[in-house]
Design an enzyme around this catalytic site. Sequence first.
Site: not given
Ligand code: CMP
Length: 141
Positions: A10, A50, A58, A86, A92, A103, A113, A116, A127
């Site tokens: 990211k 997304y 969010f 993962r 996350t 992370r 974060n 992804h 994806e």
């Molecule tokens: P990612 O794995 O890229 O998938 C969706 C992204 O939304 C996640 O990582 C986070 O960076 C972002 N995000 C922000 N708030 C939330 C939340 N409450 N739950 C999950 N993802 C979130």
Amino acid sequence: SVERTLSIIKPDAVAKNVIGDIYSRFEKNGLRIVAAKMQHLSQEQAEGFYAEHKERGFFPDLVAFMTSGPVIVQVLEGENAVKKHRDLMGATNPKEADKGTIRADFAESIDANAVHGSDSAQSAEREIAYFFNDSEICPRD
Ligand code: CMP
């Protein structure tokens, strides 16, 4: 079994200049990079990627963050690639990520974060196809 997964480094991690560190974690853990590109995502590209989150509160912040600077998108291939990736990323929310995960080491917040990764083999398929044609994927032995 040998699987593929989609990984995105990211904008926060690209800005921190830790692309190579993250790539070496993949390679040291048996994941091969079989496709890769750097791209500054458009609003439409980020929203489409997304789409499953579009009703979440969010979502606007997520799209704004993912379009704030360039990302590197790659396909990783290896045994149990989805889960292995993962595990390397960690939770996350970086506050909940295990020590030594990407992370925990590089992410600042749940939005910024660092990385992804696809959450299942099924989402990996969608994806990967979102970013790459078959001819851009170079499987190796
Ligand atoms: P990612 O794995 O890229 O998938 C969706 C992204 O939304 C996640 O990582 C986070 O960076 C972002 N995000 C922000 N708030 C939330 C939340 N409450 N739950 C999950 N993802 C979130």
